[in-house]
Design a protein around this motif. Structure first.
Motif, PDB file in Angstrom:
ATOM      1  N   LEU A  64      38.466  30.710  42.450  1.00 13.66           N
ATOM      2  CA  LEU A  64      38.156  30.423  43.848  1.00 13.66           C
ATOM      3  C   LEU A  64      39.111  31.224  44.717  1.00 13.66           C
ATOM      4  O   LEU A  64      40.325  31.016  44.680  1.00 13.66           O
ATOM      5  CB  LEU A  64      38.306  28.931  44.143  1.00 13.66           C
ATOM      6  N   ASP A  65      38.560  32.159  45.498  1.00 15.52           N
ATOM      7  CA  ASP A  65      39.361  32.946  46.431  1.00 15.52           C
ATOM      8  C   ASP A  65      39.193  32.342  47.816  1.00 15.52           C
ATOM      9  O   ASP A  65      38.255  32.650  48.538  1.00 15.52           O
ATOM     10  CB  ASP A  65      38.913  34.409  46.401  1.00 15.52           C
ATOM     11  N   MET A  66      40.132  31.467  48.177  1.00 18.23           N
ATOM     12  CA  MET A  66      40.054  30.731  49.441  1.00 18.23           C
ATOM     13  C   MET A  66      40.565  31.602  50.576  1.00 18.23           C
ATOM     14  O   MET A  66      41.480  32.395  50.399  1.00 18.23           O
ATOM     15  CB  MET A  66      40.890  29.445  49.345  1.00 18.23           C
ATOM     16  N   ALA A  67      39.935  31.432  51.744  1.00 19.63           N
ATOM     17  CA  ALA A  67      40.232  32.281  52.906  1.00 19.63           C
ATOM     18  C   ALA A  67      39.985  33.738  52.544  1.00 19.63           C
ATOM     19  O   ALA A  67      40.672  34.640  53.018  1.00 19.63           O
ATOM     20  CB  ALA A  67      41.659  32.059  53.422  1.00 19.63           C
ATOM     21  N   GLY A  68      38.997  33.955  51.679  1.00 22.73           N
ATOM     22  CA  GLY A  68      38.724  35.282  51.136  1.00 22.73           C
ATOM     23  C   GLY A  68      37.941  36.183  52.055  1.00 22.73           C
ATOM     24  O   GLY A  68      37.851  37.396  51.819  1.00 22.73           O
ATOM     25  N   GLY A  69      37.326  35.593  53.073  1.00 31.50           N
ATOM     26  CA  GLY A  69      36.674  36.311  54.155  1.00 31.50           C
ATOM     27  C   GLY A  69      36.013  37.618  53.803  1.00 31.50           C
ATOM     28  O   GLY A  69      34.926  37.649  53.252  1.00 31.50           O
ATOM     29  N   THR A  70      36.695  38.707  54.111  1.00 34.87           N
ATOM     30  CA  THR A  70      36.077  40.026  54.017  1.00 34.87           C
ATOM     31  C   THR A  70      36.085  40.611  52.600  1.00 34.87           C
ATOM     32  O   THR A  70      35.624  41.733  52.413  1.00 34.87           O
ATOM     33  CB  THR A  70      36.772  41.011  54.969  1.00 34.87           C
ATOM     34  N   VAL A  85      34.275  33.076  43.382  1.00 40.35           N
ATOM     35  CA  VAL A  85      33.678  32.381  44.520  1.00 40.35           C
ATOM     36  C   VAL A  85      34.559  32.677  45.726  1.00 40.35           C
ATOM     37  O   VAL A  85      35.748  32.351  45.723  1.00 40.35           O
ATOM     38  CB  VAL A  85      33.593  30.861  44.290  1.00 40.35           C
ATOM     39  N   VAL A  86      33.993  33.327  46.726  1.00 39.13           N
ATOM     40  CA  VAL A  86      34.733  33.645  47.944  1.00 39.13           C
ATOM     41  C   VAL A  86      34.446  32.558  48.968  1.00 39.13           C
ATOM     42  O   VAL A  86      33.289  32.355  49.350  1.00 39.13           O
ATOM     43  CB  VAL A  86      34.328  35.015  48.520  1.00 39.13           C
ATOM     44  N   ALA A  87      35.477  31.850  49.406  1.00 37.63           N
ATOM     45  CA  ALA A  87      35.314  30.755  50.354  1.00 37.63           C
ATOM     46  C   ALA A  87      36.125  31.044  51.608  1.00 37.63           C
ATOM     47  O   ALA A  87      37.224  31.598  51.543  1.00 37.63           O
ATOM     48  CB  ALA A  87      35.760  29.434  49.735  1.00 37.63           C
ATOM     49  N   ASP A  88      35.577  30.673  52.751  1.00 40.33           N
ATOM     50  CA  ASP A  88      36.273  30.854  54.021  1.00 40.33           C
ATOM     51  C   ASP A  88      35.673  29.867  55.015  1.00 40.33           C
ATOM     52  O   ASP A  88      34.469  29.576  54.962  1.00 40.33           O
ATOM     53  CB  ASP A  88      36.105  32.291  54.529  1.00 40.33           C
ATOM     54  N   ILE A  89      36.482  29.362  55.921  1.00 39.67           N
ATOM     55  CA  ILE A  89      35.989  28.428  56.924  1.00 39.67           C
ATOM     56  C   ILE A  89      35.203  29.140  58.016  1.00 39.67           C
ATOM     57  O   ILE A  89      34.447  28.519  58.760  1.00 39.67           O
ATOM     58  CB  ILE A  89      37.157  27.614  57.538  1.00 39.67           C
ATOM     59  N   CYS A 113      30.913  28.920  52.811  1.00 38.43           N
ATOM     60  CA  CYS A 113      31.680  28.473  53.972  1.00 38.43           C
ATOM     61  C   CYS A 113      32.333  27.138  53.627  1.00 38.43           C
ATOM     62  O   CYS A 113      31.645  26.136  53.394  1.00 38.43           O
ATOM     63  CB  CYS A 113      30.759  28.343  55.186  1.00 38.43           C
ATOM     64  N   GLN A 114      33.662  27.128  53.566  1.00 38.78           N
ATOM     65  CA  GLN A 114      34.409  25.962  53.104  1.00 38.78           C
ATOM     66  C   GLN A 114      35.655  25.754  53.941  1.00 38.78           C
ATOM     67  O   GLN A 114      36.294  26.719  54.383  1.00 38.78           O
ATOM     68  CB  GLN A 114      34.845  26.146  51.643  1.00 38.78           C
ATOM     69  N   ASN A 115      36.013  24.489  54.135  1.00 36.71           N
ATOM     70  CA  ASN A 115      37.282  24.125  54.748  1.00 36.71           C
ATOM     71  C   ASN A 115      38.287  23.881  53.633  1.00 36.71           C
ATOM     72  O   ASN A 115      38.064  23.035  52.762  1.00 36.71           O
ATOM     73  CB  ASN A 115      37.102  22.853  55.587  1.00 36.71           C
ATOM     74  N   ALA A 116      39.394  24.614  53.624  1.00 35.08           N
ATOM     75  CA  ALA A 116      40.387  24.509  52.555  1.00 35.08           C
ATOM     76  C   ALA A 116      40.932  23.102  52.409  1.00 35.08           C
ATOM     77  O   ALA A 116      41.387  22.721  51.327  1.00 35.08           O
ATOM     78  CB  ALA A 116      41.536  25.479  52.816  1.00 35.08           C
ATOM     79  N   ALA A 128      41.472  29.470  38.296  1.00 33.90           N
ATOM     80  CA  ALA A 128      42.529  29.943  39.197  1.00 33.90           C
ATOM     81  C   ALA A 128      42.068  29.785  40.642  1.00 33.90           C
ATOM     82  O   ALA A 128      40.869  29.787  40.934  1.00 33.90           O
ATOM     83  CB  ALA A 128      42.889  31.394  38.907  1.00 33.90           C
ATOM     84  N   TYR A 129      43.033  29.639  41.518  1.00 35.36           N
ATOM     85  CA  TYR A 129      42.810  29.496  42.961  1.00 35.36           C
ATOM     86  C   TYR A 129      43.724  30.497  43.641  1.00 35.36           C
ATOM     87  O   TYR A 129      44.936  30.514  43.382  1.00 35.36           O
ATOM     88  CB  TYR A 129      43.147  28.067  43.391  1.00 35.36           C
ATOM     89  N   THR A 130      43.160  31.341  44.482  1.00 37.70           N
ATOM     90  CA  THR A 130      43.966  32.326  45.199  1.00 37.70           C
ATOM     91  C   THR A 130      43.762  32.170  46.702  1.00 37.70           C
ATOM     92  O   THR A 130      42.666  31.828  47.156  1.00 37.70           O
ATOM     93  CB  THR A 130      43.601  33.762  44.785  1.00 37.70           C
ATOM     94  N   ILE A 131      44.809  32.417  47.453  1.00 32.72           N
ATOM     95  CA  ILE A 131      44.710  32.415  48.912  1.00 32.72           C
ATOM     96  C   ILE A 131      45.752  33.406  49.445  1.00 32.72           C
ATOM     97  O   ILE A 131      46.937  33.309  49.123  1.00 32.72           O
ATOM     98  CB  ILE A 131      44.890  31.004  49.510  1.00 32.72           C
ATOM     99  N   VAL A 132      45.291  34.393  50.204  1.00 33.73           N
ATOM    100  CA  VAL A 132      46.138  35.486  50.669  1.00 33.73           C
ATOM    101  C   VAL A 132      46.127  35.539  52.191  1.00 33.73           C
ATOM    102  O   VAL A 132      45.068  35.681  52.814  1.00 33.73           O
ATOM    103  CB  VAL A 132      45.660  36.830  50.081  1.00 33.73           C
ATOM    104  N   PHE A 133      47.292  35.411  52.784  1.00 30.97           N
ATOM    105  CA  PHE A 133      47.456  35.457  54.236  1.00 30.97           C
ATOM    106  C   PHE A 133      46.485  34.507  54.929  1.00 30.97           C
ATOM    107  O   PHE A 133      45.896  34.846  55.960  1.00 30.97           O
ATOM    108  CB  PHE A 133      47.272  36.886  54.764  1.00 30.97           C
ATOM    109  N   GLY A 134      46.310  33.315  54.368  1.00 30.74           N
ATOM    110  CA  GLY A 134      45.351  32.376  54.933  1.00 30.74           C
ATOM    111  C   GLY A 134      45.868  30.964  55.099  1.00 30.74           C
ATOM    112  O   GLY A 134      45.409  30.235  55.976  1.00 30.74           O
ATOM    113  N   ILE A 135      46.841  30.568  54.266  1.00 28.17           N
ATOM    114  CA  ILE A 135      47.218  29.156  54.294  1.00 28.17           C
ATOM    115  C   ILE A 135      47.986  28.795  55.556  1.00 28.17           C
ATOM    116  O   ILE A 135      47.989  27.640  55.984  1.00 28.17           O
ATOM    117  CB  ILE A 135      48.000  28.758  53.020  1.00 28.17           C
TER     118      ILE A 135
END
Length: 243
Positions: A64-70, A85-89, A113-116, A128-135
């Motif tokens: 899960l790539d959270m805040a993965g946006g672009t 899975v690319v997720a972003d609010i 479209c997901q709320n972290a 695995a769960y990744t979040i880059v420059f998003g938290i």
């Protein structure tokens, strides 16, 4: 009880932060790559490459790539054979990522479209769960960390890259000059939007120090936490494992 949260350069009500952060990223979505280059001097590309090497995505892994946006991180991990899975609010950010994937001929990614802080996924779904420059942009960081822990399988890996503090002599003064004076001008030139860029600069300044954030990761239930500072501490990769 203090019910205010940080919106970069000011404290606001939680619901207001969520809405205003959404507006910031809708404003910059179409110029997100240019924004990252402007904010980091192009270094974000090297940081992201190093991050993915740290994650070590494996063929067939569900990530899960959270805040993965672009899609910057997702594309790199998908190239290693992982199922992403690319997720972003923010749907505007996802739309940019979907268009980029289509341009590259990539059709193996899932976009959602997901709320972290309140993910729709069941427990123990991802390796695995990744979040880059998003938290730093979520309203309640502790809730996002607990959700990350919930959706990971036992032994699942958590990785977060975020701007950090540095002990380099003179760096704070240089960054203050850059963020207070140059960043808003860059925002106006690139996106005709000074306030969004001012928020992005201030959200970095107010993010918890690496040691404080590591404590938050442990409190969410992760074990074997580690902080790897790169570029003199201006960026840090945080990791933890679900036991």
């Amino acid at each position: 009880m203090n019910d205010k949260v940080s919106f970069g350069y000011e404290d606001v009500a939680p619901d207001e932060k969520t809405a205003r952060v959404g507006s910031v990223f809708s404003n910059v979505a179409s110029k997100y790559d240019i924004m990252n280059d402007a904010m980091s001097g192009g270094m974000h590309r090297l940081w992201k490459d190093q991050f993915v090497r740290r994650v070590k995505p494996q063929p067939g892994e569900a990530i899960l790539d959270m805040a993965g946006g672009t899609g910057d991180i997702a594309f790199r991990m998908a190239a290693k054979g992982a199922e992403i899975v690319v997720a972003d609010i923010n749907q505007d950010m996802l739309d940019v990522g979907i268009e980029r994937a289509m341009d590259r001929g990539l059709d193996g990614l899932t976009w959602s479209c997901q709320n972290a802080e309140e993910l729709s996924y069941p427990d123990r779904q991802f390796d695995a769960y990744t979040i880059v420059f998003g938290i730093r942009n979520v309203t309640h960081i502790d809730r996002a960390l607990k959700e990350a822990h919930r959706v990971l399988k036992f032994g699942g890996r958590f990785f977060c890259m975020e701007f950090s503090t540095t002990q380099w002599a003179g760096f704070k003064e240089i960054y203050d000059l850059y963020s207070h004076h140059l960043m808003p001008r860059i925002g106006k030139a690139i996106a005709n939007d000074e306030d969004s860029y001012r928020y992005l600069a201030e959200s970095i300044r107010r993010f918890p120090k690496p040691s404080e954030f590591e404590t938050m990761i442990r409190e969410a239930g992760f074990a074997h936490t580690r902080v790897e500072e790169i570029f003199g501490g201006a960026v840090a990769i945080h990791s933890g494992w679900k036991t």
